[in-house]
Structures are given as structure tokens and as C-alpha cells.
Design a protein around this motif. Structure first.
Motif, PDB file in Angstrom:
ATOM      1  N   VAL A  80       0.824  -1.209   0.000  1.00  9.50           N
ATOM      2  CA  VAL A  80       0.000   0.000   0.000  1.00  9.50           C
ATOM      3  C   VAL A  80       0.860   1.262   0.000  1.00  9.50           C
ATOM      4  O   VAL A  80       0.358   2.371  -0.191  1.00  9.50           O
ATOM      5  N   VAL A  81       2.159   1.121   0.249  1.00 12.55           N
ATOM      6  CA  VAL A  81       3.112   2.235   0.147  1.00 12.55           C
ATOM      7  C   VAL A  81       4.285   1.756  -0.681  1.00 12.55           C
ATOM      8  O   VAL A  81       4.835   0.669  -0.437  1.00 12.55           O
ATOM      9  N   GLY A  82       4.669   2.547  -1.682  1.00  9.17           N
ATOM     10  CA  GLY A  82       5.786   2.167  -2.542  1.00  9.17           C
ATOM     11  C   GLY A  82       6.662   3.358  -2.857  1.00  9.17           C
ATOM     12  O   GLY A  82       6.581   4.409  -2.201  1.00  9.17           O
ATOM     13  N   GLU A  83       7.503   3.212  -3.876  1.00  5.55           N
ATOM     14  CA  GLU A  83       8.389   4.298  -4.285  1.00  5.55           C
ATOM     15  C   GLU A  83       7.571   5.463  -4.833  1.00  5.55           C
ATOM     16  O   GLU A  83       6.719   5.278  -5.703  1.00  5.55           O
ATOM     17  N   ASN A  84       7.850   6.649  -4.296  1.00  2.32           N
ATOM     18  CA  ASN A  84       7.158   7.855  -4.747  1.00  2.32           C
ATOM     19  C   ASN A  84       8.063   9.042  -4.460  1.00  2.32           C
ATOM     20  O   ASN A  84       8.521   9.221  -3.332  1.00  2.32           O
ATOM     21  N   GLU A  85       8.324   9.876  -5.476  1.00  4.38           N
ATOM     22  CA  GLU A  85       9.279  10.982  -5.330  1.00  4.38           C
ATOM     23  C   GLU A  85       8.829  12.005  -4.288  1.00  4.38           C
ATOM     24  O   GLU A  85       9.634  12.520  -3.520  1.00  4.38           O
ATOM     25  N   MET A  86       7.534  12.306  -4.265  1.00  3.56           N
ATOM     26  CA  MET A  86       7.037  13.297  -3.296  1.00  3.56           C
ATOM     27  C   MET A  86       7.153  12.761  -1.867  1.00  3.56           C
ATOM     28  O   MET A  86       7.575  13.485  -0.946  1.00  3.56           O
TER      29      MET A  86
END
Length: 387
Positions: free
Chosen positions: A49-55
Motif C-alpha cells: 500500500v506504500v511504494g516508491e514515490n518521489e514526493m
């Protein structure tokens, strides 16, 4: 595009839940909030439910820098200047012993040279949380905060050098970075001296910059301005940003001590918003599947025992002052450098100096130190109160 938006929305929802629920979960599990946030982040990353994300990554980095800023605010330079010379001498010998034992272990076991920095690393963050629980009347805790303050300054300096070495290697850029670091430290010392004289001659200037009562929150605005200015300076000089944030925090505490509520106001904002996102992000990068690796667990246990063992041996210097129980309490409190250990692991992992498994070992060790250390201290303090 819709998938990207959905991903960001899911991350926001998960973050909202973890930030809100982590204090309650930490209370149920009887562990500090920071490890609870890391654990929840790890679970969220594991189930997807949480992965790589720039922000997400960017905000977590700001959270880490703000955490270092808050750590710096725990240190008043005048406290270090006025420290008892005997305690200072013993403290420096204590730190030298830890580094000597760490060097012997590293070379004897043919470990990565990073361990010479990792084993002795110190931070005041978790020690500060102990003050909230046990008060400022505990001699072992006061001494621990004092020594950890000196140790953290040394650790962050070495962290800055290490980050430069991992980025540039033994090239001219490394020596330029060291030159910039020395220049920055010289300018910082000079600035502290100039401001000390300025505020001594014009004490009312402090109140102008940070009024006692102000509806426009000038104190918070000045802190954030100093925080961002220092980050910009460190980025320009290509130095470790965490070091600049730490120095900025010390600057605020040293010269604006008339604002007694300022650390509380800033920590309420930091620990209520930015810092938890940093810990959640760290958790999300920790692969729970690595717990099935005996190599990861073995390395984490080694890091845990090496850090605790070096401190127990070195703290025998304070036996006459603290006694056996005090020495062990002191040593355990010194062995919980959660934020800086994670910082070193993150920098080394980004540079490719350590593998994914080693990174997982460091994160696991930092969690074990914070959780097991807090439990040990609580048991010892409860047994002491029953005597």
C-alpha cells in the motif's frame, strides 16, 4: 496518469492512518513511537500500500533534516563551554576508548571500515525521550545527555566526511569538500562569537527578533528561515545537509534561550507531521522478507552487541560516579542512536557501499536498540524504585 494519482492518494491515506495511529500502537506494544512508525511503514511497504514515490521521498528527507534541526536544539553551546573539566576529560577518554575498541573490532574481524564510524555513533534523540519519562534528576541520564552531545557532534562531522568520501572517493573533490567543511566550521565558530558579543551588548535585540508574545509567530518564522538558509548553504557547499540542520538548531537554542516554549512548539510540529513521515519512509524501504535471512539477523545482533559492549567497557571510567546499575543504564541509553544509525545506513546504501541485506541489518539493529534498550531501562528503573 490515473494509476500514478491513485498511488499518491493511497500513500496519503496510509500516511494519515499511520501518523494518527502510531502513538496508540506504541502504547499497546509498549515501545517508543519512532520504532512503531518504522514497523508500521515496513508492514505498509510489505503489503504494497506504500511504494516508491518521489514526493513521499522528498517530504521524508525534509523530515529527517528537521529531526536533525530539533536534535541540535537540544544542545546549548554554553553548556559545553561551562562543563566541568574533570567530566569533560573523562568524557573525551570514554569516546576515545569506544573508537579504539571499534577500530580493533573492525580490523580484527576484517569488517568494512564503515564500522569504525558505525559502532561508536551517538545521538541525543532517544536520550531526550528518556528525559520525558524519567525526569532530569537521574545522574546517569544527565551524564548520558552531556556525553552524547559531544559524541553526536563528532558523529555528524564524521558522517559529513563519510558522505563526501562515498560520493567522490579519494579525489580532489573529496579534499575540496573537507576544505569547505573546515571553512564552514570556522565561519560557524566566528559567527557564534560575533553573535554572542552582539547579544551581550544589545540583549533587547533577541526580543525584537523573537518577542515573548507575538500573534504573527515571528519565532517560528525565524527558525524556519534559519533552517532553510542553512540547508541552502550546505547544498551550495556540497556538504551533508543534516550537519547544517544540526548546527542551525544549536544556533537557535544558544542565542534565543528566553523563548522557553520554542522547542516544544517546534517539536510538536516536527514530531506531529514531518518526522513521522521520515520514519514511515525508512520502514517502507525495509524489506520484511529479509527477516527470513539468518545473515541479516546475525549482522543486526552483532551491531547491537558491539555498540552496547563497547559502551559498557568504556563506561567503567564512571564507576565511582554511577555504580554498576548506573553504568549499565548509562551504556544502554548511549546505545540507541536510532536516527544517525539510519542516516549512515541510508547514505551508504544510496552510494552502493552496502548491499540491500546490510541495509536491512542496520535498520533492524536500530529498531532493536530502540525497543530493547527502552525495555531494559524501564525494567532497571522499576526494580530500582522497589528497593
Amino acid at each position: 496518469m490515473q494509476l500514478h494519482q491513485a498511488s499518491e492518494l493511497s500513500i496519503l491515506v496510509v500516511l494519515a492512518f499511520i501518523v494518527f495511529a502510531s502513538p496508540y500502537i506504541s502504547k499497546i506494544l509498549r515501545i517508543p513511537v519512532a520504532p512503531a512508525e518504522i514497523l508500521l511503514g515496513a508492514v505498509a511497504g510489505y503489503i504494497g500500500v506504500v511504494g516508491e514515490n518521489e514526493m513521499f521521498k522528498l517530504i521524508s528527507e525534509v523530515g529527517f533534516f528537521f529531526l536533525m534541526f530539533l536534535a541540535g536544539m537540544e544542545i546549548d553551546l554554553r553548556m559545553l563551554i561551562n562543563i566541568d573539566r574533570k567530566i569533560l576529560r573523562l568524557g573525551l577518554i570514554y569516546l576515545a576508548l569506544i573508537y579504539a575498541i571499534a577500530t580493533a573490532l573492525t580490523l580484527g574481524l576484517e569488517l568494512s571500515l564503515l564500522y569504525i564510524i558505525i559502532i561508536p555513533i551517538m545521538a541525543v534523540g532517544m536520550i531526550f525521550t528518556l528525559f520525558k519519562e524519567y525526569g532530569k534528576q537521574q545522574e546517569w541520564l544527565n551524564l548520558s545527555m552531556l556525553i552524547a552531545t559531544i559524541g553526536e557532534l563528532l558523529s555528524i562531522t564524521l558522517l559529513t566526511f563519510t558522505a563526501a568520501y562515498l560520493q567522490f572517493g579519494a579525489s580532489i573533490n573529496l579534499w575540496l569538500t573537507i576544505g569547505y567543511l573546515i571553512l564552514f566550521l570556522a565561519i560557524s565558530v566566528l559567527s557564534f562569537k560575533i553573535l554572542d558579543v552582539l547579544f551581550w551588548w544589545y540583549p533587547g535585540l533577541k526580543v525584537v527578533l523573537m518577542p515573548h508574545y507575538d500573534k504573527d509567530e515571528k519565532d517560528i518564522r525565524l527558525c524556519i528561515a534559519v533552517f532553510f538558509t542553512m540547508i541552502a548553504l550546505m547544498l551550495y557547499l556540497n556538504l551533508e545537509v543534516a550537519f547544517g540542520a544540526f548546527i542551525a538548531g544549536m544556533f537557535i537554542t544558544t542565542f534565543f534561550d528566553h523563548k522557553k516554549d520554542l522547542p516544544h512548539k517546534l517539536s510538536s510540529f516536527g514530531f506531529g507531521f514531518l518526522v513521522p513521515i521520515f520514519f514511515i519512509h525508512i520502514g517502507s524501504t525495509f524489506k520484511l522478507s529479509s527477516l527470513g535471512s539468518s545473515e541479516v539477523i546475525k549482522d543486526a545482533i552483532f551491531i547491537f552487541l558491539a555498540m552496547l559492549g563497547t559502551r559498557v567497557i568504556s563506561s567503567l571510567l564512571f564507576f565511582g560516579k554511577l555504580g554498576f546499575r548506573g553504568i549499565f543504564l548509562f551504556s544502554v541509553s548511549q546505545s540507541m542512536p536510532l536516527t544517525l544509525l539510519i542516516a549512515v545506513a541510508t547514505i551508504a546504501h544510496k552510494s552502493g557501499e552496502i548491499s540491500d541485506y546490510s541495509y536491512s541489518s542496520f535498520i533492524l539493529a536500530s529498531l532493536a536498540q530502540a525497543i530493547i534498550g527502552a525495555i531494559i531501562i524501564k525494567i532497571l528503573m522499576q526494580s530500582k524504585s522497589k528497593e
